[in-house]
Design a protein around this motif. Structure first.
Motif, short mmCIF file in Angstrom:
data_model
loop_
_atom_site.label_atom_id
_atom_site.label_comp_id
_atom_site.label_asym_id
_atom_site.label_seq_id
_atom_site.Cartn_x
_atom_site.Cartn_y
_atom_site.Cartn_z
N ARG A 26 0.63 -1.26 0.02
CA ARG A 26 -0.07 -0.05 0.02
C ARG A 26 0.80 1.31 -0.12
O ARG A 26 0.38 2.22 -0.51
CB ARG A 26 -1.00 0.07 1.37
N LEU A 27 1.77 1.01 0.72
CA LEU A 27 2.95 2.11 0.63
C LEU A 27 3.40 2.69 -0.64
O LEU A 27 3.39 3.84 -1.28
CB LEU A 27 4.19 2.06 1.59
N LYS A 28 3.78 1.79 -1.49
CA LYS A 28 4.25 1.82 -2.89
C LYS A 28 3.23 2.27 -3.87
O LYS A 28 3.60 3.03 -4.89
CB LYS A 28 5.02 0.46 -3.11
N GLN A 29 2.00 1.71 -3.57
CA GLN A 29 1.05 1.97 -4.47
C GLN A 29 0.58 3.50 -4.10
O GLN A 29 0.56 4.43 -5.19
CB GLN A 29 -0.25 1.39 -3.79
N LEU A 30 0.62 3.87 -2.89
CA LEU A 30 0.38 5.60 -2.73
C LEU A 30 1.48 6.42 -3.15
O LEU A 30 1.18 7.35 -3.73
CB LEU A 30 0.23 5.63 -1.28
N ALA A 31 2.62 6.05 -3.07
CA ALA A 31 3.76 6.70 -3.66
C ALA A 31 3.67 6.78 -5.24
O ALA A 31 3.95 7.62 -5.76
CB ALA A 31 5.39 5.93 -3.42
N ALA A 32 3.26 5.76 -5.91
CA ALA A 32 3.23 5.79 -7.25
C ALA A 32 2.04 6.79 -7.76
O ALA A 32 2.31 7.52 -8.71
CB ALA A 32 3.02 4.49 -7.97
N ASP A 33 0.78 6.55 -7.16
CA ASP A 33 -0.43 7.45 -7.39
C ASP A 33 0.23 8.78 -7.47
O ASP A 33 -0.64 9.74 -8.02
CB ASP A 33 -1.49 7.03 -6.40
N ASN A 34 1.08 9.19 -6.19
CA ASN A 34 1.34 10.53 -6.05
C ASN A 34 2.70 11.19 -6.61
O ASN A 34 3.11 12.02 -6.44
CB ASN A 34 1.15 10.87 -4.59
N ASN A 35 3.38 10.18 -7.30
CA ASN A 35 4.57 10.56 -7.93
C ASN A 35 5.52 10.89 -6.94
O ASN A 35 6.27 11.93 -7.27
CB ASN A 35 4.33 11.69 -8.87
N ARG A 36 5.64 10.05 -5.97
CA ARG A 36 6.58 10.21 -4.83
C ARG A 36 7.50 9.09 -4.71
O ARG A 36 7.03 8.04 -5.25
CB ARG A 36 6.27 10.45 -3.54
N ASP A 37 8.74 9.25 -4.32
CA ASP A 37 9.90 7.97 -4.26
C ASP A 37 9.99 7.88 -2.82
O ASP A 37 10.52 8.67 -2.16
CB ASP A 37 10.99 8.22 -4.87
N ILE A 38 9.50 6.64 -2.02
CA ILE A 38 9.60 6.65 -0.83
C ILE A 38 10.50 5.23 -0.60
O ILE A 38 10.32 4.15 -1.30
CB ILE A 38 8.42 6.46 0.00
N GLY A 39 11.29 5.02 0.31
CA GLY A 39 11.96 3.85 0.55
C GLY A 39 11.44 2.84 1.70
O GLY A 39 10.89 3.30 2.77
N VAL A 40 11.07 1.68 1.26
CA VAL A 40 10.36 0.79 2.11
C VAL A 40 11.09 -0.61 2.12
O VAL A 40 11.70 -1.12 0.94
CB VAL A 40 9.05 0.52 1.69
N CYS A 41 11.30 -1.17 3.39
CA CYS A 41 11.89 -2.47 3.32
C CYS A 41 11.10 -3.33 4.60
O CYS A 41 10.73 -2.77 5.34
CB CYS A 41 13.33 -2.23 3.75
N VAL A 42 11.30 -4.72 4.03
CA VAL A 42 10.61 -5.64 5.02
C VAL A 42 11.60 -6.33 5.40
O VAL A 42 12.43 -7.05 4.76
CB VAL A 42 9.44 -6.31 4.44
N LEU A 43 11.69 -6.59 6.62
CA LEU A 43 12.59 -7.64 7.69
C LEU A 43 11.77 -8.92 7.96
O LEU A 43 10.80 -8.72 8.52
CB LEU A 43 13.28 -7.14 8.71
N GLU A 44 12.25 -10.13 7.51
CA GLU A 44 11.57 -11.22 7.74
C GLU A 44 12.32 -12.34 8.41
O GLU A 44 13.51 -12.85 7.78
CB GLU A 44 10.94 -11.82 6.47
N LYS A 45 12.18 -12.86 9.52
CA LYS A 45 13.21 -13.67 10.19
C LYS A 45 13.32 -15.21 9.59
O LYS A 45 14.26 -15.78 9.79
CB LYS A 45 12.64 -13.79 11.64
N GLY A 46 12.24 -15.49 8.80
CA GLY A 46 12.22 -16.79 8.19
C GLY A 46 13.11 -16.89 7.17
O GLY A 46 13.68 -15.74 6.57
N ALA A 47 13.55 -18.10 6.58
CA ALA A 47 14.50 -18.43 5.61
C ALA A 47 14.00 -17.59 4.29
O ALA A 47 14.78 -17.29 3.53
CB ALA A 47 15.00 -19.60 5.60
N GLU A 48 12.71 -17.79 4.04
CA GLU A 48 12.07 -17.09 3.02
C GLU A 48 10.80 -16.60 3.36
O GLU A 48 10.28 -16.88 4.31
CB GLU A 48 12.00 -18.13 1.94
N ILE A 49 9.96 -15.79 2.42
CA ILE A 49 8.99 -15.23 2.67
C ILE A 49 7.73 -16.43 2.76
O ILE A 49 7.83 -17.17 1.86
CB ILE A 49 8.39 -14.16 1.58
N GLY A 50 7.24 -16.49 3.90
CA GLY A 50 6.01 -17.69 4.06
C GLY A 50 6.57 -18.78 4.60
O GLY A 50 5.85 -19.66 5.13
#
Length: 548
Positions: A26-50
């Motif tokens: 959702r953050l990246k969708q809003l950034a694209a809709d408003n022509n902004r560039d924001i840096g977003v990262c996700v940390l996941e403790k598992g070996a892979e997503i899921g």
């Protein structure tokens, strides 16, 4: 020691489950809709997503429809629409069905999908990466960072390559600081950093104590003659007694796959009870066992879940960040669903964070998130079932009757609200005052032991590392838990982590087999003296669930 490197983002999200990934999307969708560039990262403790995702799961697509309206075209793995609901009350040998017209709306699943939530989560990860989100699996957030003013300023990952005695191995790497203007915590139920934040900012003041349950689950490949894709079956009653909250689920996927599980409330009183053994015993019921005859068990896992509902939600914001999804406790226990709530809260937090970033704000409180949640359909849904767990604390009969009264007759608008003030860990009674429970030995075909179950959860931890299950006082397990409660940690743990053994002097001592841990957090919740504290092990370790 090497100094930690640091990376800067606009938003750091801790946890790569449905809540965290939806927030990033959702953050990246809003950034694209408003022509902004924001840096977003996700940390996941598992070996892979899921890898660490485990849920029933029947999914209400309402929040996904809002977040990604064209999810079908994009290949989201929601492939098994619910075709039939069944609800049974079990006695030891019998089963009584409930007509669907008698079931409250919370037990109707028309329009929902039976899913493997790990697969859905991986798909969400792909959508997030396609939008430019940086995703770092295998990195566990181990520490919250703060500004001089006491606001959250990001997190630091744990050091890697530390030996059990605290020395550095040749593979040692210091953790990394990920600093952000806002940090969103989406660790799931009983997140260890979320627990610290709730205590630091007193986010649970004036709320009911959070109530938890443990969910145990297996995935089976069954005989095609026993496969009924789209069938959703729930049960209440046996093998649990009438004072113990819980029930089962049995969901039929495509491809002859069946998901079966048992949920047991962690406010149970008898310390001789073993949720794992109750689950194995449940499968032997005459109305259940036929599904698995000629089948093969292919996966196992366990996870704590929040069940307290609206009245147990902590304040979800604090300076510099927010709690989303099961980190906050938004699962709707009456519907046995949480993924739609996770996606919705992640999206709402993203909208509040983007608004703050657009206004050039940093490290303040995202009050817009709270306001949006309180006017959302999710808040309305949780309000309707606000008394669900409180009624069941009075026993199954009262809980069943009052759930029908509130949701079928009052449509969730009953003119009363119930409170409770007793946390789950305080509910255990002394072992001498409770009847022992004798569980049958597993047969290796329908019922199994813990170690063979852990094996198919693909759980792995490096043995020569600091134990991630820590004790405040090493004497308490023997002096209190074993002496007064019969050593309940040997039974409530679904993975055989805890066992009492004799030391060289012949005295009892607690042995912690941390390498078996499936990260369910039950010990952190149920330990009667709150002496066990779960912290994140090295990143990438723990179970690797295959679409659970």
């Amino acid at each position: 020691m090497s100094e930690r490197e640091s990376m800067e983002y606009d938003v750091v999200i801790v946890g790569g489950g449905p809540a965290g990934l939806s927030c990033a999307i959702r953050l990246k969708q809003l950034a694209a809709d408003n022509n902004r560039d924001i840096g977003v990262c996700v940390l996941e403790k598992g070996a892979e997503i899921g890898a660490h995702i485990l849920s029933g799961a029947v999914m209400d697509p309402i929040a996904l429809n809002e977040l990604i309206p064209d999810w079908k075209e994009k290949g989201a793995p929601l492939n098994t629409p619910v075709s039939e609901d069944r609800f049974l009350f079990l006695t030891e040998k019998g089963a009584r069905g409930t007509p669907n017209w008698l079931l409250p709306a919370c037990f109707h699943n028309k329009g929902n999908y039976i899913v493997r939530l790990g697969d859905v989560t991986r798909w969400l990860g792909e959508q997030a990466e396609s939008l430019g989100v940086d995703i770092f699996p295998g990195f566990a957030a181990a520490e919250v960072l703060y500004t001089e003013d006491g606001a959250v300023a990001g997190v630091a990952t744990g050091d890697m390559g530390v030996a059990r005695d605290g020395t550095h191995t040749p593979h040692y790497q210091p953790g990394m600081e990920l600093r952000a203007r806002y940090t969103i915590f989406a660790e799931g139920a009983r997140g260890h950093l979320g627990r610290q934040l709730i205590a630091r900012y007193r986010l649970d003041e004036g709320r009911n104590p959070q109530s938890y349950a443990i969910g145990l689950k297996e995935l089976w490949e069954v005989d095609p003659a026993q496969s009924h894709p789209g069938l959703v079956m729930h049960t209440a009653g046996w093998p649990l007694d009438s004072d113990t909250y819980g029930g089962s689920f049995l969901y039929h996927l495509n491809d002859n796959l069946v998901m079966v599980g048992l949920v047991v409330g962690l406010d149970y009183a008898n310390p001789w009870l073993s949720p794992f053994e109750e689950f194995q015993r449940y499968k032997t019921h005459p109305a259940i066992r036929t599904t698995f005859q000629g089948g093969k068990r292919i996966a196992y896992g366990a996870r704590a879940l929040t069940a307290g509902g609206l009245l147990s939600l902590p304040k979800m914001t604090f300076p510099g960040g927010a709690l989303v999804g099961c980190e906050a406790g938004t699962l709707n226990a009456s519907r046995i669903k949480g993924s739609h709530a996770a996606i919705k809260t992640g999206s709402l937090a993203a909208e509040a964070a983007f608004e703050a970033l657009a206004a050039e704000r940093s490290h303040d409180e995202l009050t817009a998130y709270t306001s949006a949640f309180e006017t959302s359909w999710l808040h309305d849904e949780l309000y309707k079932s606000r008394n669900f767990k409180q009624w069941f604390k009075k026993g199954r009969t009262i809980g069943t009757v009052m759930t029908f009264v509130e949701q079928a007759l009052f449509k969730g608008k009953a003119p009363w609200t119930l409170r409770h003030n007793k946390p789950d860990h305080a509910s255990l009674q002394p072992a001498a005052e409770c009847p022992r429970i004798d569980y049958p030995k597993p047969d290796g075909k329908l019922t199994f032991d813990r170690l063979s179950s852990v094996f198919i959860s693909n759980t792995n931890h490096e043995e020569d590392q600091p134990v991630h299950l820590t004790l405040k006082d090493a004497s308490v397990p023997v002096k209190v838990n074993l002496a007064q409660y019969g050593g309940p940690e040997t039974r409530y743990c679904p993975a055989g982590v805890y066992e009492f053994v004799k030391d060289e002097t012949g005295s009892d001592c607690l042995q912690i087999n941390a390498q078996n841990c499936v990260h369910c957090k039950t010990c952190d919740i149920k330990d009667p003296t709150q002496n066990i504290i779960w912290i994140a092990p090295q990143g990438g370790e723990g179970p690797v669930y295959n679409g659970m």
